[in-house]
Write a protein that holds these residues in place. Structure first.
Motif, PDB file in Angstrom:
ATOM      1  N   GLN A 103       0.828  -1.195   0.000  1.00 51.05           N
ATOM      2  CA  GLN A 103       0.000   0.000   0.000  1.00 51.05           C
ATOM      3  C   GLN A 103       0.870   1.256   0.000  1.00 51.05           C
ATOM      4  OE1 GLN A 103      -3.658  -0.377   2.650  1.00 51.05           O
ATOM      5  NE2 GLN A 103      -2.440  -2.115   3.359  1.00 51.05           N
ATOM      6  N   VAL A 105       0.677   4.103   1.577  1.00 55.51           N
ATOM      7  CA  VAL A 105       1.056   4.653   2.875  1.00 55.51           C
ATOM      8  C   VAL A 105       2.179   3.837   3.498  1.00 55.51           C
ATOM      9  CG1 VAL A 105      -0.747   3.352   4.123  1.00 55.51           C
ATOM     10  CG2 VAL A 105       0.206   5.435   5.110  1.00 55.51           C
ATOM     11  N   ASP A 121       1.773   9.588  14.077  1.00 59.71           N
ATOM     12  CA  ASP A 121       0.729  10.130  13.203  1.00 59.71           C
ATOM     13  C   ASP A 121       0.187  11.376  13.890  1.00 59.71           C
ATOM     14  OD1 ASP A 121      -1.443  10.733  11.611  1.00 59.71           O
ATOM     15  OD2 ASP A 121      -2.115   8.662  11.400  1.00 59.71           O
ATOM     16  N   ARG A 128      -7.475   5.672  10.242  1.00 60.20           N
ATOM     17  CA  ARG A 128      -7.430   4.632   9.215  1.00 60.20           C
ATOM     18  C   ARG A 128      -6.000   4.313   8.777  1.00 60.20           C
ATOM     19  NH1 ARG A 128     -12.122   7.512   6.768  1.00 60.20           N
ATOM     20  NH2 ARG A 128     -13.991   6.438   7.508  1.00 60.20           N
ATOM     21  N   ASP A 129      -5.229   5.349   8.438  1.00 59.60           N
ATOM     22  CA  ASP A 129      -3.853   5.095   8.015  1.00 59.60           C
ATOM     23  C   ASP A 129      -3.021   4.550   9.168  1.00 59.60           C
ATOM     24  OD1 ASP A 129      -4.130   5.809   5.331  1.00 59.60           O
ATOM     25  OD2 ASP A 129      -3.801   7.926   5.740  1.00 59.60           O
ATOM     26  N   HIS A 197       3.952  11.013  10.175  1.00 60.33           N
ATOM     27  CA  HIS A 197       2.938  10.986   9.123  1.00 60.33           C
ATOM     28  C   HIS A 197       1.974  12.151   9.335  1.00 60.33           C
ATOM     29  CE1 HIS A 197      -1.020   9.726   7.476  1.00 60.33           C
ATOM     30  NE2 HIS A 197      -0.310   9.124   6.542  1.00 60.33           N
ATOM     31  N   ASP A 199      -1.436  14.265   7.619  1.00 61.93           N
ATOM     32  CA  ASP A 199      -2.536  14.304   6.650  1.00 61.93           C
ATOM     33  C   ASP A 199      -3.425  15.486   7.002  1.00 61.93           C
ATOM     34  OD1 ASP A 199      -4.489  13.839   4.770  1.00 61.93           O
ATOM     35  OD2 ASP A 199      -5.264  12.012   5.697  1.00 61.93           O
ATOM     36  N   LYS A 246       0.495  13.426   3.322  1.00 62.72           N
ATOM     37  CA  LYS A 246      -0.525  13.003   2.375  1.00 62.72           C
ATOM     38  C   LYS A 246      -1.232  14.231   1.815  1.00 62.72           C
ATOM     39  CE  LYS A 246      -4.288   9.611   2.044  1.00 62.72           C
ATOM     40  NZ  LYS A 246      -5.085   8.633   2.831  1.00 62.72           N
ATOM     41  N   TYR A 270       1.949  11.176  -1.749  1.00 62.89           N
ATOM     42  CA  TYR A 270       2.725  11.434  -0.552  1.00 62.89           C
ATOM     43  C   TYR A 270       3.947  12.264  -0.913  1.00 62.89           C
ATOM     44  CZ  TYR A 270       0.280   8.673   2.928  1.00 62.89           C
ATOM     45  OH  TYR A 270      -0.652   8.228   3.824  1.00 62.89           O
TER      46      TYR A 270
END
Length: 279
Positions: A103, A105, A121, A128-129, A197, A199, A246, A270
């Motif tokens: 995937q 990610v 994160d 979800r990620d 990470h 987003d 992201k 990304y």
């Protein structure tokens, strides 16, 4: 299920037109849990004598969900519930058939072979990620600054741990904190994450009903991440090896340092900011 939440509230209730108003609603038998949640989040309880709030944080036998009582088009149904479910549904399907370490990610954060970096994160959202990264063996620390979204995520993690088996093991690798990510990263006292990470909230172009539903519900709560440049700067200062961001496929990079690489998918990409090779 939504109709069942209105037992005892009366059939003549109307919707409050203040779109920013949020209240906690208890299903029958869940009044104590709803009252405790309302007190913790400093939110009102939905009362029989009041119009329905525009947004309801509902407590029932399935856990916690966020629902809108408003309609986007006259005559249409109100927006359905959003809840965090790691046990079944889309997350279970993605865990079993989503492509594993292939995937985007997973590749972006550097998962390959036996390498499983420690990950922060910093914009957890619905997790979800983070769940994908944890399902592949990474330990993931999640930061979410919006208390209602953090409450939904905490509820989902609690139910995942209670489910036992593989899902519970994955959830145990996820640690959630409700806090401002920029401040937390600036004053970080724990072990330095290898990968961060990000987003940040952006105007989704995805036409799926699920994404549109979530954005309609979350936008009044979370707004836009106008401080994304400061978020990126704090992440670059903290991460030991890389920061991954992201973005929509055609969106510009976040203002500030230019990414060193990018990875594109069909609708998103990304931006990768490398600091040190992951080994």
């Amino acid at each position: 299920m939504f109709a069942e939440l209105f037992i005892g509230l009366g059939a003549a209730m109307t919707v409050d037109n203040d779109a920013s108003r949020l209240a906690v609603l208890a299903a029958q038998g869940h009044e104590s849990a709803a009252a405790a949640l309302a007190e913790r989040l400093q939110l009102p309880l939905q009362q029989r004598s009041q119009p329905l709030a525009a947004l309801l944080l509902c407590v029932d036998e399935q856990g916690l969900s966020l629902r809108s009582t408003e309609v986007d088009v006259p005559g249409a149904a109100a927006t359905g519930a959003v809840r965090v479910d790691f046990v079944g549904g889309a997350q279970a399907h993605r865990r079993q058939f989503g492509g594993g370490a292939g995937q985007m990610v997973a590749r972006a954060v550097g998962i390959r072979g036996t390498l499983r970096p420690s990950i922060l994160d910093a914009t957890a959202g619905l997790g979800r990620d983070a769940f994908v990264m944890a399902s592949l063996g990474c330990r993931v620390t999640l930061l979410e600054r919006q208390p209602v979204i953090a409450a939904l995520l905490a509820d989902g993690l609690q139910r995942a741990r209670a489910a036992g088996g593989e899902v519970a093991e994955i959830a145990e690798r996820m640690q959630l904190h409700c806090c401002d990510a920029i401040r937390a990263m600036t004053d970080w006292q724990d072990e330095v994450p290898q990968v961060i990470h990000l987003d940040p909230m952006f105007p989704h172009r995805d036409k799926s009903a699920l994404v549109k539903k979530e954005m309609r519900l979350f936008r009044p709560l979370a707004g836009d991440d106008d401080d994304a440049p400061q978020l990126l700067a704090a992440a670059l200062q903290l991460a030991s090896h890389r920061v991954v961001v992201k973005r929509p496929r055609k969106a510009p990079a976040i203002a500030g340092q230019a990414p060193s690489a990018e990875m594109k998918g069909q609708s998103s990409r990304y931006d990768i900011y490398g600091k040190k090779r992951l080994e």
